[in-house]
Design a protein around this motif. Structure first.
Motif, mmCIF file in Angstrom:
data_model
loop_
_atom_site.group_PDB
_atom_site.id
_atom_site.type_symbol
_atom_site.label_atom_id
_atom_site.label_comp_id
_atom_site.label_asym_id
_atom_site.label_seq_id
_atom_site.Cartn_x
_atom_site.Cartn_y
_atom_site.Cartn_z
ATOM 1 N N THR A 316 42.038 31.875 40.838
ATOM 2 C CA THR A 316 41.107 32.189 41.923
ATOM 3 C C THR A 316 40.807 33.686 41.966
ATOM 4 O O THR A 316 39.716 34.092 42.368
ATOM 5 C CB THR A 316 41.671 31.728 43.272
ATOM 6 N N GLY A 317 41.767 34.508 41.517
ATOM 7 C CA GLY A 317 41.497 35.936 41.416
ATOM 8 C C GLY A 317 40.406 36.224 40.400
ATOM 9 O O GLY A 317 39.528 37.070 40.630
ATOM 10 N N ALA A 318 40.442 35.549 39.255
ATOM 11 C CA ALA A 318 39.377 35.717 38.259
ATOM 12 C C ALA A 318 38.037 35.275 38.814
ATOM 13 O O ALA A 318 37.003 35.918 38.579
ATOM 14 C CB ALA A 318 39.725 34.922 36.998
ATOM 15 N N LEU A 319 38.029 34.198 39.576
ATOM 16 C CA LEU A 319 36.785 33.746 40.200
ATOM 17 C C LEU A 319 36.299 34.750 41.240
ATOM 18 O O LEU A 319 35.093 34.949 41.409
ATOM 19 C CB LEU A 319 37.001 32.374 40.841
ATOM 20 N N ALA A 320 37.236 35.390 41.945
ATOM 21 C CA ALA A 320 36.860 36.363 42.962
ATOM 22 C C ALA A 320 36.179 37.582 42.363
ATOM 23 O O ALA A 320 35.400 38.258 43.046
ATOM 24 C CB ALA A 320 38.097 36.801 43.759
ATOM 25 N N VAL A 321 36.472 37.893 41.106
ATOM 26 C CA VAL A 321 35.779 39.007 40.451
ATOM 27 C C VAL A 321 34.622 38.513 39.596
ATOM 28 O O VAL A 321 34.089 39.256 38.763
ATOM 29 C CB VAL A 321 36.760 39.854 39.610
ATOM 30 N N GLY A 322 34.238 37.250 39.788
ATOM 31 C CA GLY A 322 33.004 36.735 39.207
ATOM 32 C C GLY A 322 33.080 36.317 37.758
ATOM 33 O O GLY A 322 32.047 36.308 37.082
ATOM 34 N N ASP A 323 34.242 35.954 37.250
ATOM 35 C CA ASP A 323 34.354 35.545 35.850
ATOM 36 C C ASP A 323 35.019 34.181 35.765
ATOM 37 O O ASP A 323 36.245 34.068 35.797
ATOM 38 C CB ASP A 323 35.151 36.575 35.047
ATOM 39 N N THR A 418 37.182 43.765 45.513
ATOM 40 C CA THR A 418 37.845 42.565 44.986
ATOM 41 C C THR A 418 38.564 42.874 43.685
ATOM 42 O O THR A 418 39.633 42.327 43.399
ATOM 43 C CB THR A 418 36.826 41.434 44.767
ATOM 44 N N GLY A 419 37.982 43.751 42.871
ATOM 45 C CA GLY A 419 38.636 44.129 41.625
ATOM 46 C C GLY A 419 39.971 44.803 41.861
ATOM 47 O O GLY A 419 40.971 44.474 41.208
ATOM 48 N N TRP A 420 40.008 45.751 42.808
ATOM 49 C CA TRP A 420 41.274 46.424 43.130
ATOM 50 C C TRP A 420 42.301 45.438 43.675
ATOM 51 O O TRP A 420 43.477 45.473 43.297
ATOM 52 C CB TRP A 420 41.029 47.539 44.153
ATOM 53 N N ILE A 421 41.865 44.563 44.561
ATOM 54 C CA ILE A 421 42.799 43.600 45.167
ATOM 55 C C ILE A 421 43.423 42.716 44.093
ATOM 56 O O ILE A 421 44.649 42.530 44.039
ATOM 57 C CB ILE A 421 42.070 42.752 46.223
ATOM 58 N N VAL A 422 42.580 42.169 43.215
ATOM 59 C CA VAL A 422 43.078 41.248 42.190
ATOM 60 C C VAL A 422 43.932 41.982 41.166
ATOM 61 O O VAL A 422 44.986 41.481 40.741
ATOM 62 C CB VAL A 422 41.894 40.534 41.509
ATOM 63 N N LEU A 423 43.530 43.187 40.762
ATOM 64 C CA LEU A 423 44.272 43.922 39.738
ATOM 65 C C LEU A 423 45.665 44.315 40.233
ATOM 66 O O LEU A 423 46.672 44.094 39.548
ATOM 67 C CB LEU A 423 43.492 45.167 39.318
ATOM 68 N N VAL A 424 45.740 44.893 41.421
ATOM 69 C CA VAL A 424 47.037 45.326 41.948
ATOM 70 C C VAL A 424 47.941 44.123 42.196
ATOM 71 O O VAL A 424 49.130 44.119 41.814
ATOM 72 C CB VAL A 424 46.841 46.145 43.244
ATOM 73 N N ALA A 425 47.400 43.098 42.834
ATOM 74 C CA ALA A 425 48.210 41.905 43.096
ATOM 75 C C ALA A 425 48.613 41.224 41.798
ATOM 76 O O ALA A 425 49.738 40.708 41.668
ATOM 77 C CB ALA A 425 47.440 40.936 43.987
ATOM 78 N N GLY A 426 47.723 41.203 40.809
ATOM 79 C CA GLY A 426 48.047 40.571 39.533
ATOM 80 C C GLY A 426 49.181 41.269 38.806
ATOM 81 O O GLY A 426 50.061 40.620 38.230
ATOM 82 N N LEU A 427 49.187 42.601 38.833
ATOM 83 C CA LEU A 427 50.278 43.340 38.197
ATOM 84 C C LEU A 427 51.593 43.149 38.949
ATOM 85 O O LEU A 427 52.658 42.996 38.331
ATOM 86 C CB LEU A 427 49.919 44.826 38.115
ATOM 87 N N ALA A 428 51.523 43.163 40.272
ATOM 88 C CA ALA A 428 52.742 42.919 41.050
ATOM 89 C C ALA A 428 53.290 41.522 40.780
ATOM 90 O O ALA A 428 54.499 41.326 40.615
ATOM 91 C CB ALA A 428 52.444 43.110 42.540
ATOM 92 N N ALA A 429 52.389 40.554 40.730
ATOM 93 C CA ALA A 429 52.831 39.184 40.457
ATOM 94 C C ALA A 429 53.369 39.046 39.039
ATOM 95 O O ALA A 429 54.255 38.221 38.786
ATOM 96 C CB ALA A 429 51.676 38.210 40.680
#
Length: 664
Positions: A316-323, A418-429
């Motif tokens: 869903t993070g990838a979808l949130a950044v439109g890909d 959205t890019g910052w949110i997904v990138l930071v959360a993705g690295l933490a996860a």
């Protein structure tokens, strides 16, 4: 045979297999296993043929009006693009593996015929969702999966955990389905059709009037079906069902449906920046929260359940950044290694002989007893942790890469936030994912818990399936990122240097730190009183020792014991461990906000019904009853009494007449 005909047969064959299995389950039990396996395998072959014929070219579209409605038409439509073709192959592969695996896992289960039929129906419904070009037909498959999950999660209905889990799964997903249905109707009202192609055409021309409202309503249904925050709480409890069901739900059906739905209608969501931000926040909270919860779970299947929630958060993070290409790439990769993880966990549970020994803190000496599960699960855990060159590295890197592109301004498909949110959360996860993957591997295969009885070798159908799924878990990503752009939107899915280094680096840090924590905790010793050992069975004594080690309680007593299984998750999470183990008490919040008010309202309604409404009802019935009793007493059967009453009445009437005449 045309591509359309092949595509129609793909969902039809498992459906017919399910019907035949239910009808012949009691009268001809010898046909149950062939009816479970062969139609699903045939659908896999047909889905692969459809994918080859579609070839990533223009979508295959076909439609016929299902029924006249007088307003927005409902059509039996197919829309098979590259996404649909490949996802259908994944569904067929995982479902076939699950059916073959189940013939061994549930070989002694008396309810296997109904189980196999429901799995086939489940598979048919997911095929319908994947291929459908009309949202109402898609909704049919969506809801059939919901009711199948209710029955399959509650397969062991004699246990209260299974009954509660099936009911919870049904209610929580229905909570999301209500706004989802409203959103579908609102979308069709704006567009004038339920057809996917017409909806996408209307969005492209800017004809959608209420994009934010529609997108948010649809997101509620996606959150419920794909177990995203805040409607994810049903998925960990659903582990009460048979392990092959967990593999099917988590890898290729049910939870994948929500992600696939957004991918198919992504332009609808992109039409609203607010919806994209909400989607990004939902993905970020889901990724990090579920990873923390997974690090605190003791049951191996609950660890994998929270893992699924987190990996869906990446999608869903990838979808949130439109890909949607990166999202579906990770969906395909995740489907392979997550099915392998659950089925390998099933081998471990099967070796122990009972679901009750799925607690990792009580596992011992499993590496030598289940070597197939050991090696294949190791491959799957490396893929889950996104360690190159395993498939999870390439698909997760695709998600982080597109988030980086949004941050750096290389794409305008989504807001930079959205890019910052997904990138930071993705690295933490990524750190946390590697940590709980390492923890699971250590506790399951190098644990020092209580050794369970040896139940012998596992059925060949179970171990063969593990090695089949190990192949895509190991090799899918290495060539898929080169081939998939031709099937998707043509966007590059190759790993980017920056996010590859960051993602792999933090994953290695997470794994190494967890290993160090495990070595530290297992190096501790504890002393327990002799009476405690004498008073408890071996398993309970081991649990006492393990808890003492994990909490660093001082040694006491007269007898020293070797280190028992120590949980590195306790050391890593510290005071957060208790809250993470309870899923951050979200169930308690729902109980306070929804369950108790509903129960209080129900109690009030019951009180009003019994004490107020029924009082009037009883009163309305009592008056005629009293009058009837009075009339019954007057009927004595004595002629003299009747004559006396007649004369008395005559006198009264005469007096009344005289008084009336005198007054006049």
């Amino acid at each position: 045979m045309t591509t359309t005909t092949l595509a129609v047969l793909v969902p039809l064959l498992p459906f017919l297999g399910a019907v035949a299995g239910l009808l012949l389950g009691r009268t001809a039990p010898g046909f149950v296993r062939p009816l479970a396996v062969l139609p699903t395998l045939t659908s896999l072959v047909l889905a692969a043929l459809v994918a080859v014929r579609q070839g990533g070219d223009a979508a295959v579209d076909s439609a016929t009006e299902l029924t006249p409605t007088g307003s927005v038409p409902i059509e039996l439509a197919l829309h098979i693009d590259g996404f649909a073709a490949l996802v259908a192959v994944l569904v067929g592969l995982v479902a076939s593996c699950v059916q073959i695996y189940s013939t061994g896992y549930l070989r002694d289960d008396p309810r296997y015929p109904s189980y196999a039929a429901l799995v086939s129906l489940f598979t048919s419904a997911m095929f319908l969702v994947v291929y459908s070009g009309d949202l109402i037909v898609l909704l049919v498959g969506w809801e059939v999966m919901g009711i199948c999950s209710y029955f399959l999660v509650g397969h062991y209905w004699e246990t209260p955990e299974a009954r509660a889990a099936s009911l919870k799964a049904f209610l929580v997903t229905k909570l999301g389905d209500v706004p989802f249905l409203i959103g579908l109707f609102a979308l069709a009202t704006d567009v004038g059709s339920f057809r996917v192609t017409r909806i996408l055409g209307t969005v492209a021309s800017g004809g959608l009037e209420h994009p934010t409202l529609i997108a948010l309503l649809l997101l509620a249904g996606v959150a419920g079906k794909s177990a995203q925050f805040p409607l994810h709480t049903w998925l960990p409890d659903a582990m009460a069902g048979p392990t092959p069901v967990s593999a099917l739900i988590h890898a290729a059906t049910m939870v994948a449906a929500g992600v696939y739905f957004i991918a198919r209608l992504l332009p609808v969501f992109e039409a609203s920046q607010a919806a994209m931000v909400v989607l990004a926040v939902m993905a970020a909270v889901t990724m990090t929260g579920s990873a923390l919860a997974a690090l605190a779970q003791d049951d191996i299947k609950r660890v994998l359940a929270y893992s699924t929630i987190g990996q869906l958060g990446y999608m869903t993070g990838a979808l949130a950044v439109g890909d949607r290409g990166a999202a579906v790439f990770h969906l395909l990769s995740h489907g392979a290694f997550k099915a392998l993880l659950f089925l390998a966990a099933g081998v471990i549970i099967h070796a122990a002989g009972t679901n009750s020994l799925a607690a990792m803190s009580r596992m011992r000496n499993l590496r030598d007893r289940v070597p197939d599960a050991y090696w294949t699960m190791t491959v799957a855990l490396l893929a889950l942790a996104a360690i190159p060159p395993f498939s999870g590295f390439f698909s997760k890197e695709a998600v982080l890469g597109v988030a980086e592109h949004v941050v750096t301004g290389h794409t305008e498909h989504a807001p930079a936030a959205t890019g910052w949110i997904v990138l930071v959360a993705g690295l933490a996860a990524a750190v946390l994912t590697a940590a709980y993957a390492m923890r699971l591997w250590l506790l399951a295969f190098r644990g020092r818990g209580v050794e369970a009885p040896d139940h012998g070798r596992q059925p060949l159908t179970m171990t063969v399936v593990l090695w089949v799924l190990a192949i895509p878990s190991l090799a899918l990503g290495g060539f898929a990122f080169r081939l998939l752009p031709d099937w998707f939107d043509g966007r590059d899915l190759a790993p980017a240097l920056t996010t590859s280094v960051l993602g792999t680096g933090v994953a290695l840090v997470g794994g190494i730190v967890t290993y160090a924590a495990w070595r530290h905790t297992t190096a501790l010793t504890t002393r327990v009183p002799l009476g405690a050992v004498a008073a408890h069975p071996q398993g309970d004594a081991a649990q006492v020792e393990a808890e003492a080690i994990a909490t660093h309680e001082p040694a006491y007593g007269d007898i020293a014991y070797a280190p028992d299984p120590a949980d590195p998750g306790r050391l890593l999470l510290g005071p957060l461990h208790r809250h993470a183990a309870a899923g951050f008490h979200l169930d308690a919040v729902y109980t306070a906000l929804f369950v108790r008010p509903v129960q209080a309202g129900a109690s009030l309604v019951r009180f009003l019904d019994r004490e107020v409404v029924e009082t009037y009802v009883r009163g309305a019935g009592a008056l005629p009853r009293w009058l009837g009793a009075a009339a019954r007493r007057a009927q004595t059967g004595n002629v003299q009494t009747y004559v006396s009453a007649l004369l008395a009445g005559t006198v009264v009437l005469a007096v009344a007449v005289v008084l009336a005449a005198t007054g006049a």
